[in-house]
Scaffold this active site. Sequence first.
Site, PDB file in Angstrom:
ATOM      1  N   HIS A 183       0.817  -1.213   0.000  1.00  0.00           N
ATOM      2  CA  HIS A 183       0.000   0.000   0.000  1.00  0.00           C
ATOM      3  C   HIS A 183       0.857   1.273   0.000  1.00  0.00           C
ATOM      4  CE1 HIS A 183      -3.148  -2.944   0.625  1.00  0.00           C
ATOM      5  NE2 HIS A 183      -2.370  -3.475   1.549  1.00  0.00           N
TER       6      HIS A 183
ATOM      7  N   GLU B 191      -2.216   0.396   7.789  1.00  0.00           N
ATOM      8  CA  GLU B 191      -1.320  -0.652   7.289  1.00  0.00           C
ATOM      9  C   GLU B 191      -0.119  -0.082   6.548  1.00  0.00           C
ATOM     10  OE1 GLU B 191      -3.233  -3.421   4.660  1.00  0.00           O
ATOM     11  OE2 GLU B 191      -1.394  -4.590   4.346  1.00  0.00           O
TER      12      GLU B 191
ATOM     13  N   GLU C 121       1.687 -11.640   6.057  1.00  0.00           N
ATOM     14  CA  GLU C 121       0.576 -10.903   6.686  1.00  0.00           C
ATOM     15  C   GLU C 121       0.846 -10.899   8.188  1.00  0.00           C
ATOM     16  OE1 GLU C 121      -1.852  -9.217   5.468  1.00  0.00           O
ATOM     17  OE2 GLU C 121      -2.345  -9.967   3.457  1.00  0.00           O
TER      18      GLU C 121
HETATM   19 ZN   LIG Z   1      -2.170  -5.288   2.537  1.00  0.00          ZN
END
Ligand SMILES: [Zn+2]
Length: 215
Positions: free
Chosen positions: A46, A60, A179
């Site tokens: 991102h 994030e 993640e």
């Molecule tokens: Zn992500």
Amino acid sequence: MNDTKMTRRRALMAGVVGLAAAPLVAGSAFAEPSTNAVKVYLDPGHGGSDPGAVGNGLQEKNLTLDIALRTRTLLQARGATVRMSRTSDIARSLDWRVQDANAWGANLFVSIHINAGGGTGFESYRYTSTGSGTVNAHNILHPAVLSGMRSVASVTDRGKKTANFYVLRYTSMSAILTENLFIDRASDAALLGRADFRAGIARGHSNGIAQILGL
Ligand SMILES: [Zn+2]
């Protein structure tokens, strides 16, 4: 690990060692490290107008950048050449990230993300259909990251998974996506907000990548 995987692993290691040894063979003590070093591509998820997942006062995009920058520092100290899809809060398309890594000729691509959706803990991904080199890299990186996290706090292991993610599918080198906990889970977010925990995540990535590439 079967024989084929072992052979591939040895071939990878031999290739890395061969590259590193090249300047000595050539008799130059001043060889350019940039032309011979192991090349690691770090992809903080991102950025810019795309914050990624948000929750508990965190975004994030900021967490992934912080973890990637910490990982870069650790890898550079081990002699790796590191390129990142972004080093500041800017937007990069998924295709830009893939094309940049492919054009650079990275030896390994690692995309760093934070999860969301109500779960807890750590999980990692490789593409649904990959060669043994990527499977081996995944098998090394996953427990290494978990170990880095667990050196700081207790973390749930959600396991190694496969997915048809764009950056995993279209990169031409081995690629893994991590993640790192859930931003929308208060206990996970509390850890992600701690610099010492993010340093632990980075240490885990660096240790795993170093083991994969023989650094
Ligand atoms: Zn992500």
